[in-house]
Design a protein around this motif. Structure first.
Motif, PDB file in Angstrom:
ATOM      1  N   ASP A   1       0.829  -1.214   0.000  1.00  0.00           N
ATOM      2  CA  ASP A   1       0.000   0.000   0.000  1.00  0.00           C
ATOM      3  C   ASP A   1       0.861   1.260   0.000  1.00  0.00           C
ATOM      4  N   SER A   2       1.919   1.262   0.824  1.00  0.00           N
ATOM      5  CA  SER A   2       2.769   2.466   0.859  1.00  0.00           C
ATOM      6  C   SER A   2       3.507   2.660  -0.473  1.00  0.00           C
ATOM      7  N   THR A   3       3.944   1.569  -1.086  1.00  0.00           N
ATOM      8  CA  THR A   3       4.616   1.673  -2.387  1.00  0.00           C
ATOM      9  C   THR A   3       3.643   2.120  -3.458  1.00  0.00           C
ATOM     10  N   SER A   4       2.426   1.637  -3.393  1.00  0.00           N
ATOM     11  CA  SER A   4       1.418   2.048  -4.386  1.00  0.00           C
ATOM     12  C   SER A   4       1.097   3.526  -4.264  1.00  0.00           C
ATOM     13  N   ARG A   5       1.031   4.071  -3.063  1.00  0.00           N
ATOM     14  CA  ARG A   5       0.769   5.510  -2.901  1.00  0.00           C
ATOM     15  C   ARG A   5       1.923   6.338  -3.471  1.00  0.00           C
ATOM     16  N   ALA A   6       3.147   5.877  -3.215  1.00  0.00           N
ATOM     17  CA  ALA A   6       4.297   6.598  -3.776  1.00  0.00           C
ATOM     18  C   ALA A   6       4.273   6.574  -5.298  1.00  0.00           C
ATOM     19  N   ALA A   7       3.872   5.442  -5.889  1.00  0.00           N
ATOM     20  CA  ALA A   7       3.800   5.354  -7.357  1.00  0.00           C
ATOM     21  C   ALA A   7       2.743   6.292  -7.903  1.00  0.00           C
ATOM     22  N   ARG A   8       1.609   6.451  -7.243  1.00  0.00           N
ATOM     23  CA  ARG A   8       0.566   7.357  -7.730  1.00  0.00           C
ATOM     24  C   ARG A   8       1.037   8.818  -7.694  1.00  0.00           C
ATOM     25  N   VAL A   9       1.733   9.159  -6.624  1.00  0.00           N
ATOM     26  CA  VAL A   9       2.280  10.528  -6.549  1.00  0.00           C
ATOM     27  C   VAL A   9       3.262  10.765  -7.687  1.00  0.00           C
ATOM     28  N   THR A  10       4.094   9.772  -7.978  1.00  0.00           N
ATOM     29  CA  THR A  10       5.087   9.911  -9.046  1.00  0.00           C
ATOM     30  C   THR A  10       4.405  10.021 -10.409  1.00  0.00           C
ATOM     31  N   VAL A  11       3.322   9.312 -10.647  1.00  0.00           N
ATOM     32  CA  VAL A  11       2.599   9.390 -11.925  1.00  0.00           C
ATOM     33  C   VAL A  11       2.094  10.801 -12.155  1.00  0.00           C
ATOM     34  N   ARG A  12       1.578  11.423 -11.115  1.00  0.00           N
ATOM     35  CA  ARG A  12       1.090  12.797 -11.292  1.00  0.00           C
ATOM     36  C   ARG A  12       2.240  13.747 -11.635  1.00  0.00           C
ATOM     37  N   GLU A  13       3.382  13.535 -11.006  1.00  0.00           N
ATOM     38  CA  GLU A  13       4.519  14.404 -11.298  1.00  0.00           C
ATOM     39  C   GLU A  13       5.061  14.152 -12.705  1.00  0.00           C
ATOM     40  N   VAL A  14       5.055  12.869 -13.147  1.00  0.00           N
ATOM     41  CA  VAL A  14       5.546  12.556 -14.500  1.00  0.00           C
ATOM     42  C   VAL A  14       4.657  13.166 -15.559  1.00  0.00           C
ATOM     43  N   ARG A  15       3.370  13.174 -15.324  1.00  0.00           N
ATOM     44  CA  ARG A  15       2.455  13.762 -16.296  1.00  0.00           C
ATOM     45  C   ARG A  15       2.745  15.261 -16.514  1.00  0.00           C
ATOM     46  N   GLN A  16       3.242  15.921 -15.476  1.00  0.00           N
ATOM     47  CA  GLN A  16       3.564  17.348 -15.594  1.00  0.00           C
ATOM     48  C   GLN A  16       4.905  17.586 -16.281  1.00  0.00           C
ATOM     49  N   GLY A  17       5.642  16.462 -16.470  1.00  0.00           N
ATOM     50  CA  GLY A  17       6.906  16.584 -17.187  1.00  0.00           C
ATOM     51  C   GLY A  17       8.107  16.498 -16.261  1.00  0.00           C
ATOM     52  N   VAL A  18       9.176  15.875 -16.787  1.00  0.00           N
ATOM     53  CA  VAL A  18      10.414  15.744 -16.025  1.00  0.00           C
ATOM     54  C   VAL A  18      11.538  16.263 -16.915  1.00  0.00           C
ATOM     55  N   PRO A  19      11.843  17.593 -16.885  1.00  0.00           N
ATOM     56  CA  PRO A  19      12.774  18.186 -17.852  1.00  0.00           C
ATOM     57  C   PRO A  19      14.136  17.542 -17.843  1.00  0.00           C
ATOM     58  N   ASP A  20      14.677  17.293 -16.672  1.00  0.00           N
ATOM     59  CA  ASP A  20      16.049  16.768 -16.613  1.00  0.00           C
ATOM     60  C   ASP A  20      16.106  15.279 -16.370  1.00  0.00           C
ATOM     61  N   GLY A  21      14.927  14.583 -16.444  1.00  0.00           N
ATOM     62  CA  GLY A  21      14.889  13.143 -16.258  1.00  0.00           C
ATOM     63  C   GLY A  21      15.041  12.701 -14.817  1.00  0.00           C
ATOM     64  N   THR A  22      14.881  13.642 -13.899  1.00  0.00           N
ATOM     65  CA  THR A  22      15.009  13.288 -12.467  1.00  0.00           C
ATOM     66  C   THR A  22      13.636  13.340 -11.805  1.00  0.00           C
ATOM     67  N   ILE A  23      13.269  12.226 -11.232  1.00  0.00           N
ATOM     68  CA  ILE A  23      11.972  12.147 -10.540  1.00  0.00           C
ATOM     69  C   ILE A  23      12.195  12.527  -9.083  1.00  0.00           C
ATOM     70  N   PRO A  24      11.417  13.494  -8.576  1.00  0.00           N
ATOM     71  CA  PRO A  24      11.592  13.884  -7.174  1.00  0.00           C
ATOM     72  C   PRO A  24      11.282  12.719  -6.230  1.00  0.00           C
ATOM     73  N   THR A  25      12.072  12.596  -5.214  1.00  0.00           N
ATOM     74  CA  THR A  25      11.873  11.520  -4.227  1.00  0.00           C
ATOM     75  C   THR A  25      10.748  11.893  -3.279  1.00  0.00           C
ATOM     76  N   ASN A  26       9.834  10.923  -3.023  1.00  0.00           N
ATOM     77  CA  ASN A  26       8.791  11.143  -2.001  1.00  0.00           C
ATOM     78  C   ASN A  26       8.962  10.102  -0.893  1.00  0.00           C
ATOM     79  N   ALA A  27       7.874   9.467  -0.507  1.00  0.00           N
ATOM     80  CA  ALA A  27       7.970   8.486   0.591  1.00  0.00           C
ATOM     81  C   ALA A  27       8.837   7.303   0.222  1.00  0.00           C
ATOM     82  N   VAL A  28       8.997   7.009  -1.069  1.00  0.00           N
ATOM     83  CA  VAL A  28       9.810   5.900  -1.547  1.00  0.00           C
ATOM     84  C   VAL A  28      10.956   6.462  -2.350  1.00  0.00           C
ATOM     85  N   GLY A  29      12.181   6.000  -2.103  1.00  0.00           N
ATOM     86  CA  GLY A  29      13.341   6.554  -2.796  1.00  0.00           C
ATOM     87  C   GLY A  29      13.651   5.883  -4.116  1.00  0.00           C
ATOM     88  N   ARG A  30      13.136   4.702  -4.369  1.00  0.00           N
ATOM     89  CA  ARG A  30      13.457   3.979  -5.610  1.00  0.00           C
ATOM     90  C   ARG A  30      12.305   4.145  -6.580  1.00  0.00           C
TER      91      ARG A  30
END
Length: 476
Positions: free
Chosen positions: A47-76
């Motif tokens: 469940d905790s990994t799934s929440r981190a993945a959903r947060v990352t999907v929203r950030e990816v949709r907004q674009g990742v200019p330098d190819g770096t995904i911001p770290t949230n509750a999960v670092g990988r």
């Protein structure tokens, strides 16, 4: 091949059975607990990994200019396109190969996977991977993977080992506690065994002490003490019986031997015939004692001939026709009073009662047969001195003679009344002595259960003290 049958002692068996039952219950508990904890821990990580993945999907949709995904509750975190290239990653995962290449099916947007890697110096590490489908301009559809290391609870069998160790300690405590409790519970039994051994060594006079606890063992101890009382009484009765029998047999044997020796010493004596007749009388008395002893032995052994229907009036009539009497005999016999029993034994009861009445009657003997309720009643009454109330039970003891009947010439063998009572008891009845209804004398009453297949005679059942229809009177 030897078969192990477990401990022989009750304490050991109770402990073993208790430990086995607890082991079974705890084993099931360990399996259920292990499965439940593993399931809960896996769900929590997923469940905790799934929440981190959903947060990352929203950030990816907004674009990742330098190819770096911001770290949230999960670092990988990684974004992988359909070609399997890592197009964006969190700082921890830069330069790392794709965590997973699984894509969801047409009706799903999420995948859950396990990913294990071998890290030099730390060994093999496993992760819970959750992937969600999203879009990353300008790469189009991508899979955003979030990975979380599996908790130590889910790696190896540490949980099961800990639960097993706990169960072993608990089983040890249960076994020790059961052994102690059962041992305390059986301690009175051990004391009883020791006291019983002392009884066997010291004789039957010793009794087991009854504890003041009021437990169920008190009833057992009281029963054992009651059994010891009966055994002591039976032993004393047997000893007294053997002593009395020896004395009763020795007296006629001594007289017989003396008379025979005198006859042999002087065979030409004029009174040799008188001596032989006296010796024959001693032999007859000796035979009577032996016959009575054999009868008592058969009764004590539980000999029970097949019962038959017996009309007491006919039994008395037949016996009186064969038995002369020196006294006047009055019979009051009600016909149809039928019992079930052995004719020879009941005839022996009547004969013994009549012989006792012959020895003590002054001039009259009365024999009554009637029905009283569900009992058949046979009475033999004499007009002698009677039996003192204090001696009415003692006269039924073996080799008992009252002072007025001590003479062995007139007192019988001392076994007649005892044999009569034993026969009455064997037939489900009772024999007792009481006062004569009118005047001085003794009355012996035999009560036997009526035969179940007999009808009440016409006129109904008479009162116990009302005289019946007189029968034939005979004077010897």
């Amino acid at each position: 091949m030897a078969v192990w049958r477990g401990p022989r002692s009750l304490q050991g068996r109770a402990t073993l059975i208790t430990v086995l039952i607890f082991a079974l219950v705890l084993g099931i508990g360990v399996l259920a607990t292990s499965a439940g904890l593993r399931y809960k821990a896996l769900n929590t990580v997923t469940d905790s990994t799934s929440r981190a993945a959903r947060v990352t999907v929203r950030e990816v949709r907004q674009g990742v200019p330098d190819g770096t995904i911001p770290t949230n509750a999960v670092g990988r975190l990684q974004a992988v396109d359909r070609a399997g290239r890592v197009v964006a990653a969190s700082p921890m995962m830069r330069g790392m190969p794709p965590i997973s290449r699984m894509w969801p099916g047409p009706d799903d947007t999420r995948v859950v996977d396990d990913h294990c890697v071998t890290v030099p110096g730390t060994g093999r590490t496993c992760f819970v991977v959750v992937g969600l489908q999203g879009r990353l301009p300008p790469y189009g559809d991508v899979m955003v993977y979030a990975a979380e290391q599996r908790p130590p609870l889910l790696t190896g069998h540490t949980l099961e080992g800990a639960l097993t160790a706990f169960c072993l300690v608990l089983l040890g405590l249960v076994g020790w506690g059961t052994w102690w409790v059962v041992g305390r519970a059986l301690e009175p039994v051990r004391r009883m065994r020791a006291e019983m051994a002392e009884i066997a060594a010291s004789g039957l006079s010793h009794r087991i002490a009854v504890p003041a606890s009021g437990s169920e063992l008190n009833t057992l101890i009281e029963s054992i003490n009651g059994t010891l009382d009966r055994l002591e009484h039976a032993r004393e009765t047997e000893r007294r019986f053997a002593s009395d029998a020896s004395h009763e047999l020795r007296t006629p044997l001594t007289g017989l031997r003396t008379k025979l020796e005198l006859a042999l010493a002087d065979p030409e004596a004029e009174d040799s015939a008188l001596t032989m007749r006296s010796a024959l009388k001693d032999a007859e008395r000796l035979q009577a004692v032996i016959d009575d002893l054999l009868t008592l032995a058969r009764l004590d052994a539980g000999a029970r001939p097949e019962p038959r229907r017996i009309d007491l009036a006919e039994l008395v009539t037949g016996e009186m026709e064969q038995r002369p009497s020196r006294h006047e005999v009055l019979m009051r016999l009600h016909p149809g009073v039928v019992v079930r029993g052995d004719r020879l034994q009941l005839s022996r009861v009547l004969t013994n009662l009549l012989a006792n009445a012959e020895r003590h009657a002054a001039g009259m003997i009365e024999v009554n047969v009637r029905q009283n309720g569900d009992d058949a009643v046979l009475e033999v009454v004499d007009d002698g001195q009677g039996v003192p109330e204090a001696d009415r039970e003692r006269i039924f003891q073996r080799f008992t003679r009252l002072d007025t009947a001590r003479s062995r010439e007139a007192g019988g063998t001392g076994l007649g009344l005892s044999i009569a009572r034993d026969i009455a008891t064997a037939h489900g009845g009772r024999l007792y002595a009481t006062d004569r209804p009118r005047g001085v004398g003794a009355r012996f009453v035999l009560r036997l259960p009526l035969s179940g297949d007999v009808e009440t005679p016409p006129g109904g059942t008479e009162d116990a003290h009302r005289p019946g229809k007189p029968g034939r009177a005979r004077r010897g």
